[in-house]
Design a protein around this motif. Structure first.
Motif, short mmCIF file in Angstrom:
data_model
loop_
_atom_site.label_atom_id
_atom_site.label_comp_id
_atom_site.label_asym_id
_atom_site.label_seq_id
_atom_site.Cartn_x
_atom_site.Cartn_y
_atom_site.Cartn_z
N THR A 184 0.83 -1.20 0.00
CA THR A 184 0.00 0.00 0.00
C THR A 184 0.87 1.25 0.00
N PHE A 185 1.92 1.25 0.81
CA PHE A 185 2.83 2.39 0.87
C PHE A 185 3.43 2.68 -0.50
N VAL A 186 3.91 1.65 -1.20
CA VAL A 186 4.51 1.84 -2.53
C VAL A 186 3.48 2.39 -3.51
N ALA A 187 2.25 1.89 -3.45
CA ALA A 187 1.20 2.36 -4.35
C ALA A 187 0.90 3.84 -4.12
N VAL A 188 0.80 4.25 -2.86
CA VAL A 188 0.53 5.66 -2.56
C VAL A 188 1.71 6.53 -3.02
N ALA A 189 2.94 6.04 -2.80
CA ALA A 189 4.13 6.80 -3.21
C ALA A 189 4.16 7.00 -4.72
N GLU A 190 3.82 5.97 -5.47
CA GLU A 190 3.88 6.05 -6.92
C GLU A 190 2.73 6.83 -7.52
N LEU A 191 1.56 6.75 -6.90
CA LEU A 191 0.37 7.38 -7.47
C LEU A 191 0.05 8.74 -6.85
#
Length: 291
Positions: A10-17
């Motif tokens: 989830t953290f990576v998704a928020v960082a990328e998006l």
């Protein structure tokens, strides 16, 4: 207490998006679930991973430190799963490539095909990034490398943690309705113009370009999206500037008339100062595609 793979994902998704809402849509979660994951991760690391910028989220210092490590953990977990299926992924690599509108339509398919032939162990994952923030995305580790733009009339300043190389140059031309001749100098001075916002790097470059034409452009329509600007120009609503690659976002209702005195732009590839071998391989392919 420690983090979970779900929280890291989830953290990576928020960082990328750059948004919990977009991350929720991408992951198939509710926004509340995404918020819970980020809150739980904040308690584990005892620091905020994000800070607000306008309506979006950008990485805080702790987030910039965690992001590449979280990606490595998730990649190792994925490789372990695939190894259980009898596949050896020790030599495989995932490279995240930042692209923007015209670059994604013009270059990305060629880059993916070339890498599949020459480096089948490298998986490229494209991320659409605002070209204005491509440098920051590389520096912050949101992407491994990016395809960006430099305007010689308004050049990018040197930045710590960033290296870039020009891979192509193209001149601005005047966009007119299909079949229309190049406007005269008087027509250029009297015409309505379709320009990007002045506070953007592209907007500053466009205004310098119109000044180089010897006119004070009448800024009638301020448009951020290049495809929209081309569509409006096709209706005869006003003039705008574009390059051959930018014209890939337009239709058959517009033509490009060369005006060398307006200057142009450089397509650049941005990486960290010491990229990994897979990132170097992708950068080389991107360079060849634009050559």
């Amino acid at each position: 207490m420690t983090w979970t793979l779900g929280q890291l994902r989830t953290f990576v998704a928020v960082a990328e998006l750059g948004s919990m809402t977009r991350a929720a849509d991408h992951l198939g979660y509710s926004v509340g679930a995404v918020s819970q994951h980020i809150s739980a991760l904040r308690r584990v690391v005892a620091s905020d991973q994000f800070r607000r910028r306008g309506r979006g989220l950008v990485l805080a210092e702790a987030g910039r430190t965690l992001l590449p490590r979280a990606r490595n953990i998730l990649a190792a977990q994925q490789q372990a799963e695939m190894a259980m299926l009898g596949r050896d992924f020790r030599s495989e690599a995932i490279v995240t490539l930042g692209v923007f509108g015209s670059a994604s339509t013009t270059a990305l398919p060629k880059v993916v095909r070339a890498l599949a032939e020459r480096h089948p162990h490298i998986e490229v994952r494209a991320r659409e990034i605002n070209v204005e923030t491509m440098s920051a995305a590389v520096i912050d580790g949101v992407i491994d490398l990016g395809i960006g733009i430099n305007y010689p009339a308004a050049p990018l300043p040197p930045m710590r943690g960033l290296r870039w190389e020009a891979v192509a140059k193209e001149d601005f031309g005047i966009v007119v309705p299909a079949g229309t001749t190049r406007p005269s100098d008087d027509d250029l001075a009297e015409a309505d113009w379709i320009l990007p916002p002045a506070e953007e790097l592209f907007g500053r470059a466009m205004r310098l370009a119109t000044s180089a034409l010897g006119i004070n452009a009448k800024e009638t329509h301020i448009v951020t999206d290049t495809a929209v600007a081309l569509a409006l120009a096709g209706t005869g609503l006003g003039l705008t500037l574009a390059t051959p690659i930018m014209m890939s976002l337009g239709g058959t209702d517009v033509d490009l008339r060369p005006v060398a005195e307006a200057g142009g732009r450089e397509i650049i590839v941005l990486t960290s100062p010491d990229p990994s071998d897979p990132v170097r391989a992708v950068a080389k392919v991107v360079t060849e595609v634009f050559a």
